[in-house]
Design an enzyme around this catalytic site. Sequence first.
Site, PDB file in Angstrom:
ATOM      1  N   HIS A   1       0.841  -1.198   0.000  1.00 23.41           N
ATOM      2  CA  HIS A   1       0.000   0.000   0.000  1.00 23.41           C
ATOM      3  C   HIS A   1       0.875   1.247   0.000  1.00 23.41           C
ATOM      4  O   HIS A   1       1.864   1.304   0.723  1.00 23.41           O
ATOM      5  CB  HIS A   1      -0.888   0.030   1.249  1.00 23.41           C
ATOM      6  CG  HIS A   1      -1.837  -1.106   1.338  1.00 23.41           C
ATOM      7  ND1 HIS A   1      -1.482  -2.337   1.853  1.00 23.41           N
ATOM      8  CD2 HIS A   1      -3.136  -1.214   0.978  1.00 23.41           C
ATOM      9  CE1 HIS A   1      -2.523  -3.142   1.806  1.00 23.41           C
ATOM     10  NE2 HIS A   1      -3.530  -2.494   1.268  1.00 23.41           N
TER      11      HIS A   1
ATOM     12  N   LYS B   1      -1.349  -7.907  -4.108  1.00 22.48           N
ATOM     13  CA  LYS B   1      -2.294  -6.778  -4.061  1.00 22.48           C
ATOM     14  C   LYS B   1      -1.463  -5.500  -3.976  1.00 22.48           C
ATOM     15  O   LYS B   1      -0.653  -5.345  -3.064  1.00 22.48           O
ATOM     16  CB  LYS B   1      -3.216  -6.877  -2.858  1.00 22.48           C
ATOM     17  CG  LYS B   1      -4.164  -5.680  -2.736  1.00 22.48           C
ATOM     18  CD  LYS B   1      -5.158  -5.839  -1.590  1.00 22.48           C
ATOM     19  CE  LYS B   1      -4.499  -5.709  -0.261  1.00 22.48           C
ATOM     20  NZ  LYS B   1      -5.417  -5.673   0.880  1.00 22.48           N
TER      21      LYS B   1
ATOM     22  N   ARG C   1     -10.970   0.470  -9.420  1.00 14.62           N
ATOM     23  CA  ARG C   1     -11.486  -0.638  -8.594  1.00 14.62           C
ATOM     24  C   ARG C   1     -12.314  -1.606  -9.443  1.00 14.62           C
ATOM     25  O   ARG C   1     -12.357  -2.789  -9.164  1.00 14.62           O
ATOM     26  CB  ARG C   1     -12.289  -0.106  -7.422  1.00 14.62           C
ATOM     27  CG  ARG C   1     -11.417   0.611  -6.410  1.00 14.62           C
ATOM     28  CD  ARG C   1     -12.233   1.214  -5.278  1.00 14.62           C
ATOM     29  NE  ARG C   1     -11.382   1.973  -4.385  1.00 14.62           N
ATOM     30  CZ  ARG C   1     -10.863   1.499  -3.261  1.00 14.62           C
ATOM     31  NH1 ARG C   1     -11.097   0.260  -2.898  1.00 14.62           N
ATOM     32  NH2 ARG C   1     -10.112   2.263  -2.500  1.00 14.62           N
TER      33      ARG C   1
END
Length: 170
Positions: A83, A110, A151
């Site tokens: 992140h 991710k 997204r």
Amino acid sequence: LGLVELGARPVEVGLRLRQLHPGRLERGLGGGQLTRVRVDLARRGLDAGARYADIELRAEPDSRSRILAAAHQSGAQVLISSHDFASTPSADQLSAVVAAMIESGADIGKIVTTASTPDDVLRVLALQREAMAARFRLCAFCMGAPGTISRLATLYLGGWMTYVALAPDQ
């Protein structure tokens, strides 16, 4: 800690130690103690039936490898996440993150960054091409107003899954 079934769909249930109290936890626990807490919490989730373990790429290598081994031993898959809550790194830096995830032994990656411009979004979504070429499952999208479309777009570009915000400020 993992995904649980909610009806017919899996839902992630996660615990991010650093996000609970940034900096505070690290100051209160020594490195070895922090590793033990992370590994213990992950094992509890895996023992409870979690099918996935989500580990930050920046977590201590010992903690990351112990959780990865415990997850694989229990039959769970490992999602290594990265992140960036401030910006979107360069294309080369993002490619290096994908390579590090693959090298770590992750089953899934991710990558979530904060987009300031449409170019930031396109750079992150382009990672799906790299992931497909490496046969690596990846979820890559952006936070921030310009990143909202990513997204959904990540799914159309081969992304493994996506996340949605439950509050407007997320």
